[in-house]
Design an enzyme around this catalytic site. Structure first.
Site, PDB file in Angstrom:
ATOM      1  N   PRO A 144      13.971 -17.229 -10.435  1.00  0.00           N
ATOM      2  CA  PRO A 144      13.933 -18.385 -11.347  1.00  0.00           C
ATOM      3  C   PRO A 144      13.099 -18.105 -12.584  1.00  0.00           C
ATOM      4  O   PRO A 144      12.145 -17.320 -12.530  1.00  0.00           O
ATOM      5  CB  PRO A 144      13.294 -19.501 -10.501  1.00  0.00           C
ATOM      6  CG  PRO A 144      12.738 -18.857  -9.290  1.00  0.00           C
ATOM      7  CD  PRO A 144      13.324 -17.492  -9.145  1.00  0.00           C
ATOM      8  N   ASP A 145      13.488 -18.711 -13.701  1.00  0.00           N
ATOM      9  CA  ASP A 145      12.671 -18.579 -14.909  1.00  0.00           C
ATOM     10  C   ASP A 145      11.569 -19.632 -14.867  1.00  0.00           C
ATOM     11  O   ASP A 145      11.315 -20.234 -13.820  1.00  0.00           O
ATOM     12  CB  ASP A 145      13.543 -18.669 -16.176  1.00  0.00           C
ATOM     13  CG  ASP A 145      14.188 -20.034 -16.348  1.00  0.00           C
ATOM     14  OD1 ASP A 145      13.947 -20.922 -15.499  1.00  0.00           O
ATOM     15  OD2 ASP A 145      14.925 -20.219 -17.329  1.00  0.00           O
ATOM     16  N   PHE A 146      10.898 -19.861 -15.977  1.00  0.00           N
ATOM     17  CA  PHE A 146       9.855 -20.880 -16.021  1.00  0.00           C
ATOM     18  C   PHE A 146      10.438 -22.267 -16.264  1.00  0.00           C
ATOM     19  O   PHE A 146      10.175 -23.210 -15.535  1.00  0.00           O
ATOM     20  CB  PHE A 146       8.897 -20.588 -17.184  1.00  0.00           C
ATOM     21  CG  PHE A 146       7.692 -19.776 -16.805  1.00  0.00           C
ATOM     22  CD1 PHE A 146       7.441 -19.411 -15.497  1.00  0.00           C
ATOM     23  CD2 PHE A 146       6.780 -19.391 -17.776  1.00  0.00           C
ATOM     24  CE1 PHE A 146       6.327 -18.662 -15.161  1.00  0.00           C
ATOM     25  CE2 PHE A 146       5.654 -18.643 -17.458  1.00  0.00           C
ATOM     26  CZ  PHE A 146       5.438 -18.280 -16.154  1.00  0.00           C
ATOM     27  N   ARG A 147      11.236 -22.365 -17.313  1.00  0.00           N
ATOM     28  CA  ARG A 147      11.458 -23.687 -17.893  1.00  0.00           C
ATOM     29  C   ARG A 147      12.826 -24.301 -17.672  1.00  0.00           C
ATOM     30  O   ARG A 147      13.050 -25.431 -18.119  1.00  0.00           O
ATOM     31  CB  ARG A 147      11.168 -23.628 -19.405  1.00  0.00           C
ATOM     32  CG  ARG A 147       9.705 -23.372 -19.700  1.00  0.00           C
ATOM     33  CD  ARG A 147       9.440 -23.239 -21.168  1.00  0.00           C
ATOM     34  NE  ARG A 147       8.001 -23.121 -21.433  1.00  0.00           N
ATOM     35  CZ  ARG A 147       7.327 -21.976 -21.333  1.00  0.00           C
ATOM     36  NH1 ARG A 147       7.951 -20.860 -21.002  1.00  0.00           N
ATOM     37  NH2 ARG A 147       6.026 -21.943 -21.557  1.00  0.00           N
ATOM     38  N   ASN A 218       8.807 -10.134 -18.778  1.00  0.00           N
ATOM     39  CA  ASN A 218       9.000 -10.256 -17.338  1.00  0.00           C
ATOM     40  C   ASN A 218       8.035  -9.383 -16.550  1.00  0.00           C
ATOM     41  O   ASN A 218       7.599  -8.322 -17.014  1.00  0.00           O
ATOM     42  CB  ASN A 218      10.448  -9.924 -16.966  1.00  0.00           C
ATOM     43  CG  ASN A 218      11.394 -10.975 -17.499  1.00  0.00           C
ATOM     44  OD1 ASN A 218      10.944 -12.011 -17.968  1.00  0.00           O
ATOM     45  ND2 ASN A 218      12.681 -10.712 -17.442  1.00  0.00           N
ATOM     46  N   ASP A 220       8.842  -8.774 -13.219  1.00  0.00           N
ATOM     47  CA  ASP A 220       9.572  -8.464 -11.992  1.00  0.00           C
ATOM     48  C   ASP A 220       9.890  -6.985 -11.824  1.00  0.00           C
ATOM     49  O   ASP A 220      10.383  -6.562 -10.774  1.00  0.00           O
ATOM     50  CB  ASP A 220      10.858  -9.300 -11.913  1.00  0.00           C
ATOM     51  CG  ASP A 220      11.740  -9.147 -13.147  1.00  0.00           C
ATOM     52  OD1 ASP A 220      11.762  -8.064 -13.760  1.00  0.00           O
ATOM     53  OD2 ASP A 220      12.429 -10.127 -13.507  1.00  0.00           O
ATOM     54  N   HIS A 237       3.599  -8.722 -20.657  1.00  0.00           N
ATOM     55  CA  HIS A 237       2.783  -9.587 -19.809  1.00  0.00           C
ATOM     56  C   HIS A 237       2.395  -8.890 -18.507  1.00  0.00           C
ATOM     57  O   HIS A 237       2.140  -9.544 -17.504  1.00  0.00           O
ATOM     58  CB  HIS A 237       3.507 -10.906 -19.549  1.00  0.00           C
ATOM     59  CG  HIS A 237       3.623 -11.747 -20.794  1.00  0.00           C
ATOM     60  ND1 HIS A 237       4.453 -12.830 -20.894  1.00  0.00           N
ATOM     61  CD2 HIS A 237       3.011 -11.639 -22.001  1.00  0.00           C
ATOM     62  CE1 HIS A 237       4.337 -13.361 -22.112  1.00  0.00           C
ATOM     63  NE2 HIS A 237       3.485 -12.651 -22.798  1.00  0.00           N
ATOM     64  N   CYS A 269     -12.774  -6.908  -5.032  1.00  0.00           N
ATOM     65  CA  CYS A 269     -13.224  -5.767  -5.835  1.00  0.00           C
ATOM     66  C   CYS A 269     -14.337  -5.014  -5.102  1.00  0.00           C
ATOM     67  O   CYS A 269     -15.303  -5.626  -4.632  1.00  0.00           O
ATOM     68  CB  CYS A 269     -13.716  -6.261  -7.195  1.00  0.00           C
ATOM     69  SG  CYS A 269     -14.414  -4.954  -8.212  1.00  0.00           S
TER      70      CYS A 269
HETATM   71  P1  CNA Z   1      11.234 -19.434 -19.916  1.00  0.00           P
HETATM   72  O1  CNA Z   1      10.320 -20.225 -20.730  1.00  0.00           O
HETATM   73  O2  CNA Z   1      11.547 -19.942 -18.561  1.00  0.00           O
HETATM   74  O3  CNA Z   1      12.591 -19.291 -20.756  1.00  0.00           O
HETATM   75  C1  CNA Z   1      13.745 -18.708 -20.219  1.00  0.00           C
HETATM   76  C2  CNA Z   1      14.878 -18.899 -21.205  1.00  0.00           C
HETATM   77  O4  CNA Z   1      16.018 -18.240 -20.699  1.00  0.00           O
HETATM   78  C3  CNA Z   1      15.232 -20.364 -21.402  1.00  0.00           C
HETATM   79  O5  CNA Z   1      15.459 -20.595 -22.766  1.00  0.00           O
HETATM   80  C4  CNA Z   1      16.510 -20.521 -20.585  1.00  0.00           C
HETATM   81  O6  CNA Z   1      17.383 -21.488 -21.113  1.00  0.00           O
HETATM   82  C5  CNA Z   1      17.109 -19.149 -20.713  1.00  0.00           C
HETATM   83  N1  CNA Z   1      17.959 -18.813 -19.566  1.00  0.00           N
HETATM   84  C6  CNA Z   1      17.619 -18.816 -18.273  1.00  0.00           C
HETATM   85  N2  CNA Z   1      18.658 -18.411 -17.527  1.00  0.00           N
HETATM   86  C7  CNA Z   1      19.673 -18.184 -18.393  1.00  0.00           C
HETATM   87  C8  CNA Z   1      21.000 -17.747 -18.231  1.00  0.00           C
HETATM   88  N3  CNA Z   1      21.518 -17.480 -17.039  1.00  0.00           N
HETATM   89  N4  CNA Z   1      21.767 -17.630 -19.333  1.00  0.00           N
HETATM   90  C9  CNA Z   1      21.268 -17.893 -20.569  1.00  0.00           C
HETATM   91  N5  CNA Z   1      20.014 -18.294 -20.779  1.00  0.00           N
HETATM   92  C10 CNA Z   1      19.218 -18.429 -19.690  1.00  0.00           C
HETATM   93  O7  CNA Z   1      10.741 -17.931 -19.770  1.00  0.00           O
HETATM   94  P2  CNA Z   1      10.164 -16.963 -20.883  1.00  0.00           P
HETATM   95  O8  CNA Z   1      10.499 -15.609 -20.462  1.00  0.00           O
HETATM   96  O9  CNA Z   1      10.520 -17.382 -22.246  1.00  0.00           O
HETATM   97  O10 CNA Z   1       8.613 -17.210 -20.714  1.00  0.00           O
HETATM   98  C11 CNA Z   1       7.760 -16.174 -20.646  1.00  0.00           C
HETATM   99  C12 CNA Z   1       7.065 -16.105 -19.297  1.00  0.00           C
HETATM  100  C13 CNA Z   1       7.961 -16.285 -18.142  1.00  0.00           C
HETATM  101  C14 CNA Z   1       6.515 -14.749 -19.108  1.00  0.00           C
HETATM  102  O11 CNA Z   1       5.152 -14.767 -19.285  1.00  0.00           O
HETATM  103  C15 CNA Z   1       6.862 -14.296 -17.688  1.00  0.00           C
HETATM  104  O12 CNA Z   1       5.784 -13.740 -17.039  1.00  0.00           O
HETATM  105  C16 CNA Z   1       7.321 -15.513 -17.026  1.00  0.00           C
HETATM  106  N6  CNA Z   1       8.292 -15.344 -15.943  1.00  0.00           N
HETATM  107  C17 CNA Z   1       8.805 -14.151 -15.627  1.00  0.00           C
HETATM  108  C18 CNA Z   1       9.721 -14.041 -14.610  1.00  0.00           C
HETATM  109  C19 CNA Z   1      10.271 -12.694 -14.272  1.00  0.00           C
HETATM  110  O13 CNA Z   1       9.556 -11.712 -14.381  1.00  0.00           O
HETATM  111  N7  CNA Z   1      11.537 -12.614 -13.885  1.00  0.00           N
HETATM  112  C20 CNA Z   1      10.141 -15.182 -13.915  1.00  0.00           C
HETATM  113  C21 CNA Z   1       9.581 -16.422 -14.284  1.00  0.00           C
HETATM  114  C22 CNA Z   1       8.663 -16.494 -15.297  1.00  0.00           C
END
Ligand code: CNA
Length: 448
Positions: A144-147, A218, A220, A237, A269
């Site tokens: 899952p993403d963040f937002r 990311n 991951d 990050h 630590c």
């Molecule tokens: P965010 O804020 O969650 O944004 C993700 C963006 O991707 C949003 O605009 C979504 O609409 C878009 N999105 C998600 N899925 C899809 C899809 N299938 N098709 C098209 N668009 C999509 O995350 P950001 O990366 O902008 O924020 C940065 C943070 C998230 C970083 O500091 C990471 O550490 C952190 N993060 C990372 C992971 C990971 O490593 N996979 C997971 C969750 C959060």
């Protein structure tokens, strides 16, 4: 992980070097020298290279927006508060038909941004591609993403018992109570997820010799796992690959930290007895030294691809404003973000809105790369499936993998990566020769 606080604070006092949310950072987009160097000499300044392809010139002179689906776009940035990211995410998907900026832009132009950029690439105009990525590139891998409303981590944090979503990545909060982050880390630790088509598309950019650098937010590790070499990758990050004390930064064995966290123990630590954490960059922490490669890379880029990020976290988000002003920028995302929310879009800005994997597949098809990417993925799947490898070798099949030295799980490098004694360089090793690598792998696999 190198820490950069002291030196960078002195050299660039106005640039944020710690990770922070957009609302708490100063906006640097209008003051960046790269933005204002348009009139300078060189191909993008006054002595601009002559356009020989008039259609191409037209492509570049117009912004373009194309939508795969009817998803609404996000509204003005001022309404987005990163201290309320769930709401921010919802705002991006809840205002159909209000004539938001990108929708108006979409009406004003029906040109296919993807096709325009694909054409540039095919014409050989993009040889220094910078990719900026976020969590959206890994949702197709099941992370899952963040937002994203509903599925994003911020919408599912009740179980962590934290006062606000970003507390989970707040270093002061962690200092008091590491458990929320450790609970999340158990789910995020690399190992249970595989790279998807989008990661391999970037890998293919490298294979074609076009990738200057990928900047990912990311944590991951899927970029490395798909074989993007360390010297082509900036994990802005941080990652779980190393660990250190969150107070004194004394290094700690990453595997031991993982073992402790996975078993609900707290790694301590050995020097100061504070809590150890994986080198994931929290809000308020310094970014890795490698991040500062951006000062060289972005002014050099001839194409910027932004994918799967909400561009809400600084200083990363402002990087997209540091390419030269005539350099095409392609946003691939579910909705418009960052500078793509403004009207009019900058000349040469293109966005393709919709599901990222679908978009990237279409892009790859336009470029004629789809078969190679599929082949690359099949190779990698074979490599990461020990049962399949053993059945192939038992049956004497001469697949590309079974002919050569076995590939490491994180890469598809060819024998050019073999160390004396049969050991392979890790995909993230210093010894990676990305130029050599870019000419090998997938196609050599096919032609063997
Ligand atoms: P965010 O804020 O969650 O944004 C993700 C963006 O991707 C949003 O605009 C979504 O609409 C878009 N999105 C998600 N899925 C899809 C899809 N299938 N098709 C098209 N668009 C999509 O995350 P950001 O990366 O902008 O924020 C940065 C943070 C998230 C970083 O500091 C990471 O550490 C952190 N993060 C990372 C992971 C990971 O490593 N996979 C997971 C969750 C959060």
């Amino acid at each position: 992980m190198n820490r950069s606080r002291s030196s960078w604070d002195k050299k660039v006092p106005q640039s944020p070097v710690t990770r922070m949310t957009r609302s708490s950072s100063s906006q640097t987009s209008n003051t960046n020298p790269a933005e204002t160097q348009d009139a300078g000499p060189g191909p993008y300044g006054k002595q601009r290279r002559k356009q020989t392809d008039s259609a191409l010139a037209q492509d570049l002179s117009q912004m373009s927006v194309s939508r795969q689906d009817s998803l609404p776009t996000s509204k003005g940035k001022t309404s987005i508060s990163s201290s309320d990211p769930v709401q921010a995410g919802q705002s991006s998907g809840s205002r159909p038909g209000r004539g938001s900026a990108p929708e108006l832009a979409a009406k004003s132009s029906s040109r296919g941004g993807l096709a325009s950029v694909a054409r540039l690439v095919k014409l050989g105009r993009c040889k220094n591609v910078v990719v900026v990525a976020g969590a959206g590139i890994s949702t197709a891998s099941g992370i899952p993403d963040f937002r994203t409303p509903g599925t994003g981590l911020y919408a599912n944090l009740e179980k962590y018992n934290i006062p606000y979503p970003e507390a989970i990545f707040n270093i002061d909060y962690f200092s008091n109570d590491p458990q929320p982050f450790f609970s999340l880390a158990k789910a995020l630790y690399p190992g249970s997820h595989q790279p998807n088509y989008i990661h391999y598309f970037v890998r293919m950019l490298h294979h074609k010799g076009l990738l200057l650098r990928m900047y990912t937010q990311n944590i991951d590790g899927l970029e490395k796992l798909c074989g993007i070499p360390d010297d082509k990758l900036v994990e802005a990050h941080g990652s779980f690959a190393t660990a250190a004390c969150h107070l004194c930064y004394t290094a700690y064995p990453a595997e031991e930290a993982k073992h402790a966290i996975m078993n609900d123990n707290v790694p301590i630590c050995t020097f100061c007895a504070a809590t150890v954490k994986p080198d994931v960059v929290f809000f308020g922490e310094d970014l890795p030294q490698k991040y500062f490669l951006h000062t060289k890379d972005f002014p050099k880029a001839d194409l910027l691809i932004i994918m799967g990020t909400s561009l809400q976290i600084e200083p990363f988000a402002s990087l997209v404003n540091t390419v030269r002003s005539t350099v095409p920028r392609l946003l691939l995302n579910r909705h418009a973000v960052g500078p793509f929310e403004k009207v009019p879009l900058r000349r040469g800005d293109h966005m393709e809105l919709g599901d990222l994997e679908d978009t990237v597949r279409r892009f790859a098809e336009m470029l004629g790369w789809n078969d190679e990417i599929e082949e690359l993925m099949r190779s990698q799947e074979t490599l990461s499936n020990p049962l399949l490898i053993s059945s192939l070798s038992e049956s004497g099949q001469t697949s590309c993998q079974s002919r050569g030295t076995p590939e490491p799980p994180g890469g598809i490098e060819t024998s050019t990566k073999t160390r004396p004694g049969g050991q392979r360089a890790s995909s993230g090793g210093e010894e990676t020769d990305s130029e050599t690598d870019s000419k090998s792998s997938a196609s050599s696999c096919q032609s063997n």
